[in-house]
Design a protein around this motif. Structure first.
Motif, short mmCIF file in Angstrom:
data_model
loop_
_atom_site.label_atom_id
_atom_site.label_comp_id
_atom_site.label_asym_id
_atom_site.label_seq_id
_atom_site.Cartn_x
_atom_site.Cartn_y
_atom_site.Cartn_z
N GLY A 61 0.42 -1.03 0.13
CA GLY A 61 0.12 0.06 0.01
C GLY A 61 0.82 1.43 0.19
N ALA A 127 -2.25 -7.22 -2.21
CA ALA A 127 -3.33 -6.99 -1.47
C ALA A 127 -3.18 -4.96 -1.37
CB ALA A 127 -3.72 -8.29 -0.40
N ALA A 131 -5.64 -2.59 -2.31
CA ALA A 131 -6.49 -2.08 -1.46
C ALA A 131 -6.63 -0.38 -1.81
CB ALA A 131 -6.44 -2.63 0.19
#
Length: 141
Positions: A61, A127, A131
């Motif tokens: 992220g 992920a 996200a």
């Protein structure tokens, strides 16, 4: 060493400082998690596993934010990516724990731990980046 090389080294000391600060923060967080989730002899090392998976998700992220959203910064990536996430994650400990499990006759646990660590770490990076990308796209006009 030339004068230009000396100036370049001095100029990079500030970056090394933010990496060290971030590394200290990440290492303290990892230590706290390890103390909070002890591993019994021969058991699955959940603390290290969770540390690495969470760290991979955060790094995924973070790298999306640093490379695609936030404006360029001299310190952001070294502090968070190399420092905090590097100090928090500990794949070297995972390898040592796997070796210890193998040496103590817990080969199946060692194999499951190694496989789960690598697969889960890669999935967590993907992920985490996905996200943050979804949230970021949802906030754009």
């Amino acid at each position: 060493m030339t004068a230009g090389e000396q100036r370049g080294r001095r100029r990079d000391l500030d970056v090394l400082g933010v990496i060290a600060l971030g590394g200290g923060i990440g290492s303290i967080a990892r230590y706290g998690l390890a103390k909070g989730i002890p591993t019994p002899a021969g058991g699955f090392p959940w603390a290290t596993f969770l540390t690495n998976v969470v760290g991979c998700a955060v790094l995924g992220g973070l790298m999306y934010l640093v490379l695609d959203i936030w404006p360029p910064s001299r310190y952001r990536r070294p502090f968070f990516g190399v420092g905090v996430c590097g100090g928090f994650t500990t794949f070297s400990t995972a390898m040592l724990e796997s070796r210890g499990l193998l040496a103590s006759g817990h080969g199946a646990t060692a194999g499951a731990y190694l496989l789960a660590s690598v697969v889960s770490g890669l999935a967590a990076v993907w992920a985490g980046a996905g996200a943050v990308q979804l949230v970021a796209k949802g906030r754009k006009p």
